[in-house]
Design an enzyme around this catalytic site. Structure first.
Site, short mmCIF file in Angstrom:
data_model
loop_
_atom_site.label_atom_id
_atom_site.label_comp_id
_atom_site.label_asym_id
_atom_site.label_seq_id
_atom_site.Cartn_x
_atom_site.Cartn_y
_atom_site.Cartn_z
N LYS A 205 -21.62 -81.53 17.73
CA LYS A 205 -22.80 -82.25 18.17
C LYS A 205 -22.50 -84.18 18.36
O LYS A 205 -23.67 -84.08 19.11
CB LYS A 205 -23.94 -82.09 16.99
CG LYS A 205 -25.43 -82.18 17.47
CD LYS A 205 -26.12 -82.67 17.41
CE LYS A 205 -27.19 -83.95 17.64
NZ LYS A 205 -28.59 -83.22 18.62
N CYS A 259 -31.05 -91.06 16.32
CA CYS A 259 -29.91 -89.84 16.62
C CYS A 259 -28.72 -90.74 17.11
O CYS A 259 -27.26 -90.97 17.18
CB CYS A 259 -29.97 -88.54 17.96
SG CYS A 259 -32.29 -87.67 17.41
#
Ligand code: SAJ
Length: 412
Positions: A205, A259
C-alpha cells in the site's frame, strides 16, 4: 436478535463507504465514530461528505437492521479498523488512533474473532494490533483470533465504484487469517482478492502511493524546466505520453489529501538512509505551493492591480475535501505575505472558508462569477468540472495562471 457481523471502527472517508457496501451486501454492520456530529448526521440519514453515490448507498442501508451507528464498539464476528494514521510534525507516523481502536476492540472480541486493519499503516502495525489485543485479554489463547491488513485503495471521486471493483490485497498474520479476511471481502468485492502476509500488504500500500508521489514530482519538476525554457509543460507531457512506455502524470499546484502526501513518509521513516528518491519527491511536491504563490504575486505586480481571483480550494477536482490542500496553502501564503491584496476565492464545494484562512480579512469567498468579474489576474488551482463550463470568452482579456493545464488544453 441477529448478532453484528462486522463492527467498523472509524466512519470517515473509508470506514463509511466500507460499512455501506458491507451492509448493502448482506452483512449486519455496526459503525463506530468518536465524533457526535458524524454519528448523529448518519443516524439522520445524511452523508457526512460529498462523494458520488454515497448518499444513495446510505439511503439504502440506514434504517434497515443491517446498519447501526454509535460511538461504542460492540461485540461482533469481525472488526475493521478504518481510523486516520497521520504524521507528526517530525514526519514520523502516528498510529495512536489504531492503538485506541485496538483497545476498544479488546473489550468485546471473542475467540474466533477477526480484526482487519484497513488504515494505511507502517510495516508491522498489524502485528502490534494483535499484541495490544492479546496483552489486554490474557484470558484468550494466543491463536484464537485472526488478524489481517487489507489496505483500502479507493480514489475520492470514484470511491463507490472502486470499493467494489478494485482488486484487494489481503495480508494475514498467517494463511488462515488471510483466508478468513478474504472471505469477508469477497461478499462485496468483484475484483480479484490477492492473499499475502500482513507486512507485505502494509508495504505494498505504501509503495502504491509513493509511486504516484514520485511520478507527480517528476511531472512537477519537468514543468518547471519546460516553463524556464519558455515551453508549454502540458504539451510536453502530452507528447511524451504518446510513447508506448511513457506515462507522465500531471503537473499541478502540489500534492494534497491525506494519502499521497503522507504515506511516503511511512516508508522513509522505516529506512531513512535508503529512501533518497522518495524523500526528494516529497520535498519537490511540498515546494509547489510556494512556487505557485510567488508566480501569482509576480503576475499581480506586473498587472499593477491590488486583487486577484482564485478558482478552487479543494485538494483535487470534484471533491469537497480541503485536507492538506495545496490550494489552501497557496492562498494562505498569498494572504499573509500581501495583506494589501484582495483575494477573491471561489470553491463551489464549501460554504465557508477553512479555519486556516478565516483569520485573513483580505480573503473573500464568492461565486466564480463574482470572483472573476472585475479581476485581471485569474488563477485556476482546481480543475473542478464546474470551472470547465466557464465560458472562455469571459476570460479572453484576463491574465490567466492555469496550474492544472485545463485552459491550456482548450487553447484559450
Ligand atoms: N495530483 C497531481 N497530478 C496528478 C495526479 C494527482 O498533481 O497527475 C495531485 C492531486 O491534485 C491531489 C494529489 O495529487 O492533490 C493526490 O490525488 P490523487 O488523485 O493522486 O490521489 P488520492 O490522494 O485522492 O488517492 C490516492 C490513490 N492512490 C493511488 O492512486 C496510488 C487511491 O487509490 C488511494 O486509495 C488513496 O490515495 C489512499 O487512500 O491511500
Amino acid at each position: 436478535m441477529r448478532e453484528v457481523d462486522v463492527c467498523v471502527v472509524g466512519l470517515g472517508y473509508i470506514g463509511l463507504p466500507t460499512s455501506l457496501v458491507l451492509a448493502t451486501n448482506g452483512s449486519k454492520v455496526h459503525g463506530v465514530d468518536v465524533s457526535d456530529s458524524v454519528t448523529s448526521r448518519l443516524q439522520e440519514g445524511i452523508a457526512t461528505f460529498e462523494e458520488p453515490g454515497l448518499q444513495e448507498a446510505l439511503n439504502a442501508a440506514i434504517g434497515t437492521e443491517n446498519l447501526t451507528v454509535s460511538d461504542r464498539t460492540v461485540p461482533a464476528s469481525a472488526y475493521i479498523i478504518a481510523v486516520p494514521t497521520p504524521i507528526g510534525a517530525d514526519k514520523s507516523p502516528d498510529t495512536s488512533y489504531i492503538r485506541d481502536a485496538a483497545v476498544q476492540i479488546a473489550e468485546h472480541i471473542r475467540p474466533g474473532g477477526l480484526v482487519i486493519v484497513e488504515s494505511t499503516s507502517p510495516v508491522g502495525t498489524t502485528e502490534s494490533v494483535a499484541e495490544t489485543i492479546y496483552s489486554l485479554r490474557p484470558d484468550l489463547d494466543s491463536d484464537v483470533l485472526a488478524f489481517a491488513h487489507c489496505p483500502e485503495r479507493v480514489i475520492p471521486g470514484s470511491m463507490m465504484r472502486e470499493i467494489t471493483m478494485n482488486d484487494r490485497i489481503v495480508g494475514g498474520l498467517n494463511r488462515e487469517d488471510a483466508e478468513k479476511a478474504a472471505t469477508l471481502y469477497r461478499t462485496f468485492c468483484s475484483g480479484e482478492v490477492h492473499l499475502t502476509d500482513a507486512r507485505t500488504a502494509e508495504i505494498t500500500k505504501l509503495a502504491e502511493n509513493a509511486f504516484r508521489d514520485v511520478n507527480i514530482a517528476f511531472a512537477n519538476e519537468l514543468s518547471v524546466v519546460a516553463e524556464k525554457l519558455g515551453l508549454d509543460p502540458w504539451e510536453v507531457v502530452s507528447l511524451a505520453n504518446k510513447h508506448p512506455r511513457v506515462n507522465i502524470l500531471r503537473p499541478g499546484p502540489g500534492v494534497g489529501g491525506h494519502c499521497i502526501a503522507v504515506d511516503p513518509w511511512f516508508l522513509i521513516s522505516s529506512a531513512p538512509s535508503e529512501t533518497k528518491l522518495i524523500r526528494t519527491a516529497r520535498i519537490v511536491n511540498d515546494s509547489r505551493p510556494s512556487f505557485v504563490s510567488e508566480k501569482i504575486k509576480l503576475e499581480v505586480e506586473t498587472s499593477g492591480g491590488t486583487s486577484v481571483a482564485i478558482l478552487g480550494l479543494a485538494f483535487k477536482a470534484n471533491v469537497d475535501d480541503l485536507r492538506g490542500s495545496p490550494s489552501v496553502e497557496i492562498v494562505k501564503q498569498l494572504a499573509s505575505s500581501r495583506p494589501d491584496l484582495t483575494i477573491r476565492v471561489s470553491e463551489p464545494f464549501v460554504t465557508e472558508l477553512p479555519a486556516s484562512l478565516r483569520q485573513f480579512p483580505n480573503i473573500l469567498l464568492e461565486s466564480w462569477e463574482a470572483c472573476i468579474e472585475n479581476e485581471e489576474v485569474v488563477v485556476l488551482l482546481v480543475d473542478h468540472d464546474l470551472f470547465k463550463k466557464i465560458d472562455m470568452s469571459l476570460l479572453a482579456t484576463k491574465r490567466l495562471i492555469d496550474t492544472r493545464g485545463m485552459w491550456s488544453e482548450q487553447n484559450v
